[in-house]
Design a protein around this motif. Structure first.
Motif, mmCIF file in Angstrom:
data_model
loop_
_atom_site.group_PDB
_atom_site.id
_atom_site.type_symbol
_atom_site.label_atom_id
_atom_site.label_comp_id
_atom_site.label_asym_id
_atom_site.label_seq_id
_atom_site.Cartn_x
_atom_site.Cartn_y
_atom_site.Cartn_z
ATOM 1 N N ARG A 93 28.623 -73.466 -12.308
ATOM 2 C CA ARG A 93 27.678 -74.260 -12.540
ATOM 3 C C ARG A 93 27.946 -75.632 -12.903
ATOM 4 N N PRO A 94 28.560 -76.269 -12.071
ATOM 5 C CA PRO A 94 28.947 -77.667 -12.523
ATOM 6 C C PRO A 94 27.650 -78.604 -12.536
ATOM 7 N N GLU A 95 28.027 -79.623 -13.551
ATOM 8 C CA GLU A 95 26.830 -80.705 -13.778
ATOM 9 C C GLU A 95 25.625 -79.886 -14.255
ATOM 10 N N HIS A 96 25.876 -78.813 -14.957
ATOM 11 C CA HIS A 96 24.891 -78.190 -15.920
ATOM 12 C C HIS A 96 25.359 -77.957 -17.315
ATOM 13 N N VAL A 97 24.564 -78.280 -18.120
ATOM 14 C CA VAL A 97 24.630 -78.069 -19.445
ATOM 15 C C VAL A 97 24.731 -76.516 -19.860
ATOM 16 N N LEU A 98 25.840 -75.885 -20.470
ATOM 17 C CA LEU A 98 25.708 -74.593 -20.976
ATOM 18 C C LEU A 98 25.768 -74.372 -22.104
ATOM 19 N N ASP A 99 24.685 -73.733 -22.853
ATOM 20 C CA ASP A 99 24.452 -73.511 -24.313
ATOM 21 C C ASP A 99 25.805 -72.634 -24.748
ATOM 22 N N LYS A 100 26.253 -72.900 -25.823
ATOM 23 C CA LYS A 100 27.210 -71.966 -26.325
ATOM 24 C C LYS A 100 27.068 -70.510 -26.396
ATOM 25 N N ARG A 101 25.883 -70.182 -26.748
ATOM 26 C CA ARG A 101 25.491 -68.783 -26.774
ATOM 27 C C ARG A 101 25.542 -68.192 -25.227
ATOM 28 N N GLU A 102 25.201 -68.825 -24.463
ATOM 29 C CA GLU A 102 25.163 -68.738 -23.129
ATOM 30 C C GLU A 102 26.756 -68.357 -22.659
ATOM 31 N N ILE A 103 27.425 -69.206 -22.944
ATOM 32 C CA ILE A 103 28.899 -69.217 -22.791
ATOM 33 C C ILE A 103 29.672 -67.825 -23.418
ATOM 34 N N LEU A 104 29.239 -67.651 -24.708
ATOM 35 C CA LEU A 104 29.628 -66.318 -25.418
ATOM 36 C C LEU A 104 29.286 -65.009 -24.546
ATOM 37 N N ARG A 105 28.062 -65.177 -23.901
ATOM 38 C CA ARG A 105 27.711 -63.846 -23.177
ATOM 39 C C ARG A 105 28.210 -63.738 -21.754
ATOM 40 N N GLN A 106 28.469 -64.767 -21.398
ATOM 41 C CA GLN A 106 29.098 -64.799 -19.850
ATOM 42 C C GLN A 106 30.729 -64.222 -19.907
ATOM 43 N N VAL A 107 31.399 -65.127 -20.833
ATOM 44 C CA VAL A 107 32.757 -65.003 -21.207
ATOM 45 C C VAL A 107 33.132 -63.781 -21.832
ATOM 46 N N TRP A 108 32.641 -63.634 -23.013
ATOM 47 C CA TRP A 108 32.951 -62.325 -23.776
ATOM 48 C C TRP A 108 32.183 -61.246 -23.994
ATOM 49 N N ASN A 109 30.823 -61.452 -23.268
ATOM 50 C CA ASN A 109 30.003 -60.422 -23.079
ATOM 51 C C ASN A 109 29.098 -59.979 -24.190
ATOM 52 N N TYR A 110 29.245 -60.566 -25.388
ATOM 53 C CA TYR A 110 28.644 -60.413 -26.531
ATOM 54 C C TYR A 110 28.814 -61.450 -27.485
ATOM 55 N N ASP A 111 28.034 -61.467 -28.628
ATOM 56 C CA ASP A 111 27.806 -62.278 -29.600
ATOM 57 C C ASP A 111 28.753 -62.119 -30.623
ATOM 58 N N PHE A 112 29.371 -62.909 -31.166
ATOM 59 C CA PHE A 112 30.576 -62.721 -32.455
ATOM 60 C C PHE A 112 29.678 -63.107 -33.522
ATOM 61 N N SER A 113 28.853 -62.094 -34.155
ATOM 62 C CA SER A 113 28.013 -62.231 -35.213
ATOM 63 C C SER A 113 27.460 -63.502 -35.343
ATOM 64 N N GLY A 114 27.049 -64.049 -34.269
ATOM 65 C CA GLY A 114 26.367 -65.331 -34.270
ATOM 66 C C GLY A 114 27.163 -66.582 -34.214
#
Length: 240
Positions: free
Chosen positions: A173-194
């Protein structure tokens, strides 16, 4: 699951080492074990493993230092950390050292097995697709998901498995701003305790590897996340 996947278990406690070796063998993995960092480093360098289960507190070193040493040697085997440390800061240190996941002691064997399968699925996802996947490209950056290679111009970049997934996330998704939580979900598949500081750490590492020459491509959007784009003045269409 590939029943031939080799797993290296690095644990100085004999009872835990035996437990993990037995459970992983019963699950169909080819298991090798080591009781200290020196033996683990030798084993990791002499055989290709699908994953390393790594205790943080070892008698001759710590797991964070060991994984950094392996990464500098070009060994990018995925790592699942095991540790009695429960602080979020310790988790961030472990993951930013090059780890892929983190399980605290005491643990349930089934949880370890599930985490291992999740890591291996992430690593094998491109191979599971039907046919070669088209490269992801932006500017002079190219990521080949089939060959698992990244190039900037003609220079081959050495990325860890997690850095590779992170860059693929941005290139999708070039030129799109990615939210940090969205990145966590996509790369690590879950949220590290927020806690999203792990994203900041990995982006910093990724920048260091891909931005050794201009133009800069990974940009911070304060209060939100990150964006893969050319600098504004270079991305603006030429006027008349």
């Amino acid at each position: 699951m590939d029943r031939q996947t080799a797993v290296l278990v690095v644990e100085d406690d004999p009872s835990i080492r035996t437990l993990l070796t037995s459970a992983l063998t019963a699950a169909g993995y080819a298991v090798e074990s080591a009781a200290d960092g020196q033996r683990a480093a030798a084993a990791a360098g002499s055989r290709r493993h699908g994953l390393i289960v790594l205790d943080v507190m070892l008698p001759d070193t710590d797991g964070f230092r060991l994984i950094r040493e392996l990464r500098t040697r070009g060994i990018y085997t995925p790592v699942l950390f095991l540790t009695a440390r429960t602080e979020v800061e310790d988790r961030i240190i472990g993951l930013s050292s090059g780890g892929d996941d983190y399980v605290t002691k005491p643990f349930h064997v089934q949880e370890v097995l599930l985490r291992i399968r999740a890591i291996l699925r992430r690593g094998n996802a491109p191979a599971a697709a039907s046919g070669p996947l088209p490269p992801l490209r932006y500017a002079d950056l190219a990521l080949d998901r089939t060959a698992h290679e990244v190039r900037r111009k003609d220079r081959l970049l050495k990325l860890s498995p997690t850095e590779f997934r992170l860059l693929a996330c941005f290139l999708a998704r070039p030129e799109h701003v990615l939210d940090k939580r969205e990145i966590l979900r996509q790369v690590w598949n879950y949220d590290f305790s927020g806690d999203t500081r792990i994203v900041d750490t990995y982006v910093k590492n990724l920048r260091r590897k891909i931005e050794t020459e201009p133009p800069a491509l990974l940009h911070t959007v304060r209060g939100v996340g990150y964006c893969l784009r050319l600098p504004r003045d270079e991305n603006r269409p030429a006027g008349p």
